[in-house]
Motif scaffolding. Structure first.
Motif: not given
Length: 271
Positions: A143-148, A153-156, A158-164
């Motif tokens: 979920n969004a919290d887990e992704a961050r 702690g990256e808030p964006d 889309d940046r999280c998605g790209a990194a993962l």
């Protein structure tokens, strides 16, 4: 196999809302058979998780080996992995199957915190998941919290998605716990692909909070991949199924609602 076998590796939730019971029900509702190895015992109810007791790593590995000696699997789904050792055991399992030329999709639900806020796995496990399992997964479902949290702690998002997805997996980041903003009260889920593409899914937001929605989504996705559905079709179908389970969710306790993993069933069918 009439029903494909899915190996489920997740924790036990005594309330029956999330964890192993949710996984087994969702797999069965999507025409699969769940073989299960518990990763952790929890003290938990429909409101929160209060304590976690990880299963011994050696016993966890032995349970998996016993099943592999007897059964073949069409998919693997992980929920909470309660130690870095368990993450390593799953990584070796996937490599072992790959050496046998077995195409077994891995769905990783990186459960770190319960819906009520209680911690189920610490940051070392999160770092191990990213370092050891994501490259081996067909898709991860934070979920969004887990992704961050997985992205320091990256808030964006889309940046999280790209990194993962840098490791080569797909990432389905769900937005059920995100606040609707600017007059948009839909739940927005996003599927990030290694090629940089993003597929957006919108679902009407339902009233209340739910215990076990992420488990339901990831397990139903694993069951669909086990039947060799293409990933985009499996992702869309698993979301549609999960939304229906939430729409017909029910209160089993005083906390969050539980998804009805058999939506639309006739209550008098077996009477």
């Amino acid at each position: 196999m009439t029903h494909p076998n899915i190996l489920i590796l997740s924790g036990h939730d005594p309330s029956g809302g999330a964890g192993m019971q949710a996984d087994i029900e969702a797999v069965a509702a999507n025409s699969g058979h769940a073989a299960s190895v518990i990763t952790a015992l929890t003290r938990q109810d429909t409101r929160n998780a209060y304590a976690v007791q990880p299963v011994d790593d050696d016993f966890f590995a032995a349970c998996i080996d016993t099943l592999l000696d007897d059964m073949s699997f069409a998919a693997i789904k992980t929920g909470v992995l309660a130690s870095v050792g368990q993450v390593e055991i799953v990584a070796r399992l996937v490599d072992r199957l790959a050496e046998d030329l077995a195409d077994v999709p891995l769905v990783v639900d990186p459960v770190l915190v319960a819906a009520g806020g209680g911690e189920l796995a610490g940051d070392p496990v999160g770092r191990a998941l990213r370092a050891r399992l994501f490259a081996r997964a067909r898709v991860i479902t934070p979920n969004a919290d887990e992704a961050r949290r997985l992205c320091d702690g990256e808030p964006d998002i889309d940046r999280c998605g790209a990194a993962l997805v840098e490791t080569g997996c797909h990432a389905l980041i769900t937005g059920g716990d995100e606040d609707g903003g600017q007059g948009d009260d839909d739940v927005i889920n996003r599927l990030y692909a290694p090629d940089g593409s993003i597929q957006t899914y919108r679902w009407p937001r339902l009233t209340g909070r739910f215990h076990g929605s992420g488990c339901t989504l990831a397990a139903s996705l694993a069951a669909r991949l086990a039947t060799r559905q293409p990933l985009p079709e499996a992702v869309a179908g698993a979301q549609a199924y999960t939304w229906r389970t939430l729409q017909s969710g029910f209160r089993a306790g005083t906390g969050q609602s539980i998804p009805d993993r058999w939506p639309g069933r006739d209550p008098e069918r077996d009477t």
